[in-house]
Design a protein around this motif. Sequence first.
Motif, PDB file in Angstrom:
ATOM      1  N   VAL A  83      95.644   2.586  10.881  1.00  9.47           N
ATOM      2  CA  VAL A  83      95.196   1.245  10.492  1.00  9.47           C
ATOM      3  C   VAL A  83      94.496   0.558  11.665  1.00  9.47           C
ATOM      4  CG1 VAL A  83      95.946  -1.050   9.754  1.00  9.47           C
ATOM      5  CG2 VAL A  83      96.967   0.982   8.717  1.00  9.47           C
ATOM      6  N   LEU A  84      95.082   0.672  12.859  1.00  9.42           N
ATOM      7  CA  LEU A  84      94.457   0.088  14.053  1.00  9.42           C
ATOM      8  C   LEU A  84      93.097   0.717  14.329  1.00  9.42           C
ATOM      9  CD1 LEU A  84      97.501  -0.180  16.509  1.00  9.42           C
ATOM     10  CD2 LEU A  84      96.463  -1.992  15.134  1.00  9.42           C
ATOM     11  N   PHE A  85      92.982   2.006  14.046  1.00 10.63           N
ATOM     12  CA  PHE A  85      91.704   2.711  14.218  1.00 10.63           C
ATOM     13  C   PHE A  85      90.618   2.056  13.369  1.00 10.63           C
ATOM     14  CE2 PHE A  85      88.549   5.949  13.354  1.00 10.63           C
ATOM     15  CZ  PHE A  85      88.467   6.700  14.514  1.00 10.63           C
ATOM     16  N   ALA A  86      90.941   1.770  12.124  1.00 15.61           N
ATOM     17  CA  ALA A  86      89.965   1.150  11.234  1.00 15.61           C
ATOM     18  C   ALA A  86      89.615  -0.270  11.685  1.00 15.61           C
ATOM     19  CB  ALA A  86      90.507   1.131   9.806  1.00 15.61           C
ATOM     20  N   ILE A  87      90.622  -1.035  12.101  1.00 15.35           N
ATOM     21  CA  ILE A  87      90.384  -2.413  12.536  1.00 15.35           C
ATOM     22  C   ILE A  87      89.531  -2.444  13.804  1.00 15.35           C
ATOM     23  CG2 ILE A  87      91.487  -4.519  13.412  1.00 15.35           C
ATOM     24  CD1 ILE A  87      93.912  -3.814  11.634  1.00 15.35           C
ATOM     25  N   GLY A  88      89.940  -1.687  14.816  1.00 16.91           N
ATOM     26  CA  GLY A  88      89.193  -1.674  16.073  1.00 16.91           C
ATOM     27  C   GLY A  88      87.819  -1.043  15.929  1.00 16.91           C
ATOM     28  N   GLY A  89      87.750   0.049  15.163  1.00 16.24           N
ATOM     29  CA  GLY A  89      86.488   0.761  15.029  1.00 16.24           C
ATOM     30  C   GLY A  89      85.412  -0.017  14.307  1.00 16.24           C
ATOM     31  N   THR A  90      85.785  -0.741  13.247  1.00 14.82           N
ATOM     32  CA  THR A  90      84.794  -1.475  12.459  1.00 14.82           C
ATOM     33  C   THR A  90      84.455  -2.834  13.053  1.00 14.82           C
ATOM     34  OG1 THR A  90      86.526  -2.418  11.024  1.00 14.82           O
ATOM     35  CG2 THR A  90      85.509  -0.356  10.306  1.00 14.82           C
ATOM     36  N   SER A  91      85.046  -3.174  14.197  1.00 16.01           N
ATOM     37  CA  SER A  91      84.803  -4.491  14.793  1.00 16.01           C
ATOM     38  C   SER A  91      83.317  -4.755  15.032  1.00 16.01           C
ATOM     39  CB  SER A  91      85.580  -4.629  16.107  1.00 16.01           C
ATOM     40  OG  SER A  91      85.132  -3.666  17.058  1.00 16.01           O
ATOM     41  N   GLY A  92      82.564  -3.717  15.350  1.00 13.78           N
ATOM     42  CA  GLY A  92      81.140  -3.888  15.599  1.00 13.78           C
ATOM     43  C   GLY A  92      80.354  -4.316  14.379  1.00 13.78           C
ATOM     44  N   TYR A  93      80.899  -4.070  13.207  1.00 10.34           N
ATOM     45  CA  TYR A  93      80.219  -4.496  11.977  1.00 10.34           C
ATOM     46  C   TYR A  93      80.489  -5.975  11.684  1.00 10.34           C
ATOM     47  CZ  TYR A  93      78.514  -4.493   7.168  1.00 10.34           C
ATOM     48  OH  TYR A  93      77.818  -4.771   6.023  1.00 10.34           O
ATOM     49  N   TRP A  94      81.686  -6.437  11.988  1.00 11.50           N
ATOM     50  CA  TRP A  94      82.092  -7.782  11.589  1.00 11.50           C
ATOM     51  C   TRP A  94      81.842  -8.841  12.658  1.00 11.50           C
ATOM     52  CZ3 TRP A  94      82.952  -6.976   6.703  1.00 11.50           C
ATOM     53  CH2 TRP A  94      83.541  -5.773   6.266  1.00 11.50           C
ATOM     54  N   LEU A  95      81.899  -8.461  13.928  1.00 13.53           N
ATOM     55  CA  LEU A  95      81.879  -9.443  15.008  1.00 13.53           C
ATOM     56  C   LEU A  95      80.474  -9.665  15.567  1.00 13.53           C
ATOM     57  CD1 LEU A  95      85.085  -8.353  16.995  1.00 13.53           C
ATOM     58  CD2 LEU A  95      84.881 -10.117  15.229  1.00 13.53           C
ATOM     59  N   ASP A  96      80.195 -10.915  15.941  1.00 14.99           N
ATOM     60  CA  ASP A  96      78.914 -11.260  16.547  1.00 14.99           C
ATOM     61  C   ASP A  96      79.037 -11.487  18.047  1.00 14.99           C
ATOM     62  OD1 ASP A  96      77.352 -11.229  14.192  1.00 14.99           O
ATOM     63  OD2 ASP A  96      78.177 -13.174  13.607  1.00 14.99           O
ATOM     64  N   ASP A  97      80.232 -11.309  18.585  1.00 12.16           N
ATOM     65  CA  ASP A  97      80.477 -11.510  20.001  1.00 12.16           C
ATOM     66  C   ASP A  97      80.638 -10.152  20.686  1.00 12.16           C
ATOM     67  OD1 ASP A  97      81.360 -13.359  22.302  1.00 12.16           O
ATOM     68  OD2 ASP A  97      83.023 -11.940  22.157  1.00 12.16           O
ATOM     69  N   LEU A  98      79.826  -9.900  21.711  1.00 11.03           N
ATOM     70  CA  LEU A  98      79.840  -8.602  22.380  1.00 11.03           C
ATOM     71  C   LEU A  98      81.188  -8.331  23.041  1.00 11.03           C
ATOM     72  CD1 LEU A  98      78.460  -6.017  23.256  1.00 11.03           C
ATOM     73  CD2 LEU A  98      77.353  -7.278  25.117  1.00 11.03           C
ATOM     74  N   TYR A  99      81.785  -9.356  23.626  1.00 12.19           N
ATOM     75  CA  TYR A  99      83.089  -9.162  24.261  1.00 12.19           C
ATOM     76  C   TYR A  99      84.171  -8.898  23.216  1.00 12.19           C
ATOM     77  CZ  TYR A  99      80.938 -10.674  28.599  1.00 12.19           C
ATOM     78  OH  TYR A  99      80.133 -10.758  29.708  1.00 12.19           O
ATOM     79  N   GLY A 100      84.019  -9.503  22.035  1.00 13.73           N
ATOM     80  CA  GLY A 100      84.946  -9.213  20.947  1.00 13.73           C
ATOM     81  C   GLY A 100      84.834  -7.766  20.495  1.00 13.73           C
ATOM     82  N   ILE A 101      83.601  -7.248  20.459  1.00 11.18           N
ATOM     83  CA  ILE A 101      83.390  -5.841  20.094  1.00 11.18           C
ATOM     84  C   ILE A 101      84.024  -4.928  21.140  1.00 11.18           C
ATOM     85  CG2 ILE A 101      81.631  -4.051  19.787  1.00 11.18           C
ATOM     86  CD1 ILE A 101      79.825  -6.209  18.576  1.00 11.18           C
ATOM     87  N   LEU A 102      83.895  -5.295  22.418  1.00  9.52           N
ATOM     88  CA  LEU A 102      84.534  -4.502  23.475  1.00  9.52           C
ATOM     89  C   LEU A 102      86.054  -4.494  23.306  1.00  9.52           C
ATOM     90  CD1 LEU A 102      82.438  -5.508  26.618  1.00  9.52           C
ATOM     91  CD2 LEU A 102      82.561  -3.236  25.572  1.00  9.52           C
TER      92      LEU A 102
END
Length: 393
Positions: A83-102
Amino acid sequence: MKSETWQVKATLLLVSSLTIMSMITVSASLPDMTRSFSDVPNSEGLVKLSLSFPGLFIALSAMLAGIVIDRTGRLKLLGIALVLFAIGGTSGYWLDDLYGILAGRALLGISVGISMTIVTTLVADYYQGKSRQQFAGLQIAVMSLAGILFITLGGVLADVGWRVPFLLYFFSLLILPAVSLYLKEPKREVKTSETVKGIQSPRIIWLIFVNVMLMWIIFFIIPVQIPFYLKEIGVEKNAMIGIAIAASTLFSAVSSFSYSRIRDKLGFRQIFALGYFLMALAFAAMAMGNSYAVVLLGTLLAGLGMGLMIPNANLWVMHLAPQEIRGKEIGRLTTFWFLGQFLSPLVLLPVLNYLSLSRLFYILALVLLGLTLIFLMWYWIHKRSLATTDAQN
């Protein structure tokens, strides 16, 4: 449980494939991602960091995960990790903040550190002898092929939009039902903490850990530097560069598929000697750098060498680690694996301030030849020691 069923094997292989996809799936998105965050200071460096960032957190989390699963069981954490894999991995699709994606990429690394440690430990738990030997090779081969598949899919989806490849990380949720249905907690004897404290692996296991880190430090320069090296010798087509990198992964799968048959004939030390010799030839060929064909030959040989050494290291650690601390030892193995990948550019790239790539490749070829001789000498010393012991008995 019936560990030889195709459902169990397929589930273990699917979970294993998450490791390779964790970093490379979004590589084709990096140029457009850099442009999208051009207003962020040092955006180019941060975007490139997002690709390797999971590796650091895999290394940091794997050892702790190994200790935890020895105490609480293998499967309690696996569902959470997926579940964490899906949440962390897809962050680049949902987030507009580069540090949030990191931060999401860091969470992705933690989940992989947990899942890879668990799945490799389960392979050691479920299989013994010849079956374990065969599965160890199959596991690395499938991971290599999965790498080719996911990087290709990532490239196709990146043409739709740089965020779209991040959706591929939902793949972990598709595996969850199979994990619940087909994987069972291995039976283990309950040990007191005092009893477990007295259980240790042979000291030789630390040599394997350091060796794994060293081989990844050397090998990982290929995907990092070969694109630049091919540009230097006049190869301009990105497709040809991609083929050279993919060929290394493909031939890694070929030799991993063959690992069990080779292991029937050679010992652990001999296989490491063979793997390092193939890599020495690879870097010698790439150092010549006079044509695309010669460099391609080098990447093929490097893939063949690594495809033998990775399952060889996994199987040797499985063989040495007592069942009571098996998770901890495999967690350490995972940590040293990804620590090598993380350290590779930090160790080798500064050398390029003083040497050309071709000169560095020559030096690495000599280092690898030296490692070949060290493992051959170790094999002969070990063989003579065993012969002396047998004679005394």
